[in-house]
Structures are given as structure tokens and as C-alpha cells.
Design a protein around this motif. Structure first.
Motif, PDB file in Angstrom:
ATOM      1  N   VAL A  31       0.876  -1.168   0.000  1.00 17.76           N
ATOM      2  CA  VAL A  31       0.000   0.000   0.000  1.00 17.76           C
ATOM      3  C   VAL A  31       0.912   1.216   0.000  1.00 17.76           C
ATOM      4  O   VAL A  31       1.638   1.460   0.960  1.00 17.76           O
ATOM      5  CB  VAL A  31      -0.950   0.005   1.223  1.00 17.76           C
ATOM      6  CG1 VAL A  31      -1.821   1.244   1.197  1.00 17.76           C
ATOM      7  CG2 VAL A  31      -1.806  -1.257   1.237  1.00 17.76           C
ATOM      8  N   LYS A  34       0.930   8.424  -1.036  1.00 22.16           N
ATOM      9  CA  LYS A  34       0.738   9.175  -2.284  1.00 22.16           C
ATOM     10  C   LYS A  34       2.062   9.676  -2.857  1.00 22.16           C
ATOM     11  O   LYS A  34       2.274   9.611  -4.067  1.00 22.16           O
ATOM     12  CB  LYS A  34      -0.273  10.306  -2.104  1.00 22.16           C
ATOM     13  CG  LYS A  34       0.110  11.348  -1.087  1.00 22.16           C
ATOM     14  CD  LYS A  34      -1.004  12.366  -0.896  1.00 22.16           C
ATOM     15  CE  LYS A  34      -0.607  13.366   0.160  1.00 22.16           C
ATOM     16  NZ  LYS A  34      -1.611  14.394   0.331  1.00 22.16           N
ATOM     17  N   CYS A  57      -4.656  10.946  -7.698  1.00 24.75           N
ATOM     18  CA  CYS A  57      -6.067  11.059  -7.313  1.00 24.75           C
ATOM     19  C   CYS A  57      -6.840   9.830  -7.802  1.00 24.75           C
ATOM     20  O   CYS A  57      -7.598   9.220  -7.042  1.00 24.75           O
ATOM     21  CB  CYS A  57      -6.660  12.341  -7.892  1.00 24.75           C
ATOM     22  SG  CYS A  57      -8.394  12.610  -7.434  1.00 24.75           S
ATOM     23  N   ASN A  60      -6.037   6.776  -5.722  1.00 26.77           N
ATOM     24  CA  ASN A  60      -6.671   6.874  -4.408  1.00 26.77           C
ATOM     25  C   ASN A  60      -8.104   6.364  -4.472  1.00 26.77           C
ATOM     26  O   ASN A  60      -8.518   5.567  -3.633  1.00 26.77           O
ATOM     27  CB  ASN A  60      -6.646   8.320  -3.915  1.00 26.77           C
ATOM     28  CG  ASN A  60      -7.381   8.466  -2.597  1.00 26.77           C
ATOM     29  OD1 ASN A  60      -6.928   7.998  -1.570  1.00 26.77           O
ATOM     30  ND2 ASN A  60      -8.541   9.110  -2.641  1.00 26.77           N
ATOM     31  N   TYR A  61      -8.878   6.819  -5.450  1.00 28.48           N
ATOM     32  CA  TYR A  61     -10.284   6.459  -5.515  1.00 28.48           C
ATOM     33  C   TYR A  61     -10.535   5.096  -6.148  1.00 28.48           C
ATOM     34  O   TYR A  61     -11.591   4.498  -5.910  1.00 28.48           O
ATOM     35  CB  TYR A  61     -11.088   7.549  -6.222  1.00 28.48           C
ATOM     36  CG  TYR A  61     -11.210   8.769  -5.351  1.00 28.48           C
ATOM     37  CD1 TYR A  61     -12.031   8.755  -4.232  1.00 28.48           C
ATOM     38  CD2 TYR A  61     -10.449   9.911  -5.604  1.00 28.48           C
ATOM     39  CE1 TYR A  61     -12.120   9.860  -3.397  1.00 28.48           C
ATOM     40  CE2 TYR A  61     -10.539  11.020  -4.780  1.00 28.48           C
ATOM     41  CZ  TYR A  61     -11.380  10.980  -3.682  1.00 28.48           C
ATOM     42  OH  TYR A  61     -11.463  12.070  -2.852  1.00 28.48           O
ATOM     43  N   SER A  63      -8.207   2.273  -5.927  1.00 28.79           N
ATOM     44  CA  SER A  63      -7.667   1.152  -5.147  1.00 28.79           C
ATOM     45  C   SER A  63      -7.166   1.522  -3.758  1.00 28.79           C
ATOM     46  O   SER A  63      -6.655   0.650  -3.056  1.00 28.79           O
ATOM     47  CB  SER A  63      -6.500   0.534  -5.911  1.00 28.79           C
ATOM     48  OG  SER A  63      -5.428   1.469  -5.973  1.00 28.79           O
ATOM     49  N   SER A  64      -7.273   2.775  -3.385  1.00 19.53           N
ATOM     50  CA  SER A  64      -6.724   3.254  -2.110  1.00 19.53           C
ATOM     51  C   SER A  64      -5.234   2.934  -1.988  1.00 19.53           C
ATOM     52  O   SER A  64      -4.751   2.606  -0.915  1.00 19.53           O
ATOM     53  CB  SER A  64      -7.483   2.662  -0.917  1.00 19.53           C
ATOM     54  OG  SER A  64      -8.844   3.017  -0.969  1.00 19.53           O
ATOM     55  N   ASN A  66      -3.587   0.417  -2.968  1.00 21.98           N
ATOM     56  CA  ASN A  66      -3.354  -0.984  -2.633  1.00 21.98           C
ATOM     57  C   ASN A  66      -3.078  -1.780  -3.912  1.00 21.98           C
ATOM     58  O   ASN A  66      -3.948  -1.887  -4.783  1.00 21.98           O
ATOM     59  CB  ASN A  66      -4.586  -1.541  -1.916  1.00 21.98           C
ATOM     60  CG  ASN A  66      -4.417  -2.952  -1.439  1.00 21.98           C
ATOM     61  OD1 ASN A  66      -3.589  -3.707  -1.918  1.00 21.98           O
ATOM     62  ND2 ASN A  66      -5.246  -3.326  -0.475  1.00 21.98           N
ATOM     63  N   ALA A  69      -5.638  -4.699  -4.767  1.00 21.88           N
ATOM     64  CA  ALA A  69      -7.071  -4.404  -4.780  1.00 21.88           C
ATOM     65  C   ALA A  69      -7.748  -5.103  -5.962  1.00 21.88           C
ATOM     66  O   ALA A  69      -7.175  -5.234  -7.044  1.00 21.88           O
ATOM     67  CB  ALA A  69      -7.293  -2.896  -4.881  1.00 21.88           C
ATOM     68  N   TRP A 147      -2.736  16.647  -4.566  1.00 26.22           N
ATOM     69  CA  TRP A 147      -2.432  15.258  -4.197  1.00 26.22           C
ATOM     70  C   TRP A 147      -0.927  15.000  -4.095  1.00 26.22           C
ATOM     71  O   TRP A 147      -0.521  14.067  -3.409  1.00 26.22           O
ATOM     72  CB  TRP A 147      -3.058  14.292  -5.220  1.00 26.22           C
ATOM     73  CG  TRP A 147      -4.517  14.119  -5.020  1.00 26.22           C
ATOM     74  CD1 TRP A 147      -5.499  14.778  -5.691  1.00 26.22           C
ATOM     75  CD2 TRP A 147      -5.157  13.253  -4.111  1.00 26.22           C
ATOM     76  NE1 TRP A 147      -6.727  14.374  -5.228  1.00 26.22           N
ATOM     77  CE2 TRP A 147      -6.541  13.425  -4.257  1.00 26.22           C
ATOM     78  CE3 TRP A 147      -4.707  12.333  -3.166  1.00 26.22           C
ATOM     79  CZ2 TRP A 147      -7.478  12.730  -3.502  1.00 26.22           C
ATOM     80  CZ3 TRP A 147      -5.637  11.628  -2.418  1.00 26.22           C
ATOM     81  CH2 TRP A 147      -7.008  11.834  -2.586  1.00 26.22           C
TER      82      TRP A 147
END
Length: 152
Positions: A31, A34, A57, A60-61, A63-64, A66, A69, A147
Motif C-alpha cells: 500500500v 501518495k 487522485c 486513491n479512488y 484502489s486506495s 493498494n 485491490a 495530491w
């Protein structure tokens, strides 16, 4: 020479604990932070510095951050990895089986993001950021440079 049953039990428990830790350690996802992701994408994978805020950005939205994911979609398709690459078009369970990135989907859920980045660039070249709902719903029309503020 007889062995102490209590010592054998302790030794076995220790070995089992080591095995469990090894398995759990292997299953852990990478993980990213940023800034770590932004720096790697620019320095190692050739992404443009001018668009890296949008990419961070998006990730982030999607797979956070990861690498392992996945997401099952309502249409029966599945998304894989840090960029949530869809198996209807871009990857498949067999290399060369009619997918545009010529990739096996499971390759996108490991900690090496080189192949993920190459496929994401191909998707972007064809569709821009509009290919990703995470970007369309959360990043589009925003100053995404925030970001990566302080990352470079």
C-alpha cells in the motif's frame, strides 16, 4: 537418546508460527503513500510530472493505493490492481486471449507495478482519464496537484 515431548511441542509450535508468519507476510499487499507512488510513477515508469496529480487522485479512488485491490462489477467483470484494470478489455486469465494489454489479470495484483503502469498508459492513450470512474467521479474538474504537493 530420548527427546523431551514438551520441548518437541514448543519446537513444533515455533515452526508453525514461523510458517504462518511467512504465509501472512507473502499475502500482504503493498500500500503506497501518495508521494511514494507519485515519485515511483515519474522516476521509474515514465509518467509525466504534469499529470501525476491526476494519476495519484485516480489511484486513491480506484484502489486506495493498494496493489492487490480487486473489485467485482455489476456487469460481471472484475477490476485488478492499483489502477483497477478491467478484465473485459485489458487483461484475461490467459495471456494473449483477446485482451488489449496482453496480460494476465493476476499480474496486476502483485507488488511490481511496472506492468500495471504500462497497461494504464495504454488505457489512457486510448480513452484518457475518462476510462476510470474513480477519476470521473472524484478528480475531474479539480486541482489534483494538491495530491502531490510536497512530493517532489
Amino acid at each position: 537418546m530420548q527427546q523431551d515431548p514438551q520441548q518437541n511441542s514448543v519446537t513444533m509450535k515455533f515452526l508453525i508460527s514461523l510458517a504462518v508468519l511467512a504465509i501472512v507476510g507473502c499475502a500482504q499487499a503493498k500500500v503506497y503513500s501518495k508521494c511514494e507512488l507519485a515519485t515511483e510513477m515519474v522516476n521509474k515508469h515514465g509518467f509525466s510530472r504534469s499529470s501525476i496529480g491526476d494519476w495519484v487522485c485516480l489511484v486513491n479512488y480506484e484502489s486506495s493505493f493498494n496493489t492487490r485491490a480487486t473489485n467485482d462489477n455489476t456487469n460481471g467483470s472484475r477490476d485488478y490492481g492499483i489502477f483497477e484494470i478491467n478484465d473485459n478489455y485489458w487483461c484475461d486469465s490467459n495471456v494473449g486471449a483477446g485482451n488489449d494489454c496482453n496480460a494476465v489479470c493476476s499480474n496486476f495484483i502483485d507488488d511490481n507495478i511496472a506492468d500495471d503502469c504500462a497497461c494504464a498508459k495504454k488505457i489512457y492513450a486510448r480513452h484518457g482519464f475518462e476510462a476510470w470512474y474513480g477519476w470521473k467521479n472524484h478528480c475531474k474538474g479539480h486541482d489534483n496537484e494538491e495530491w502531490v504537493a510536497g512530493c517532489f
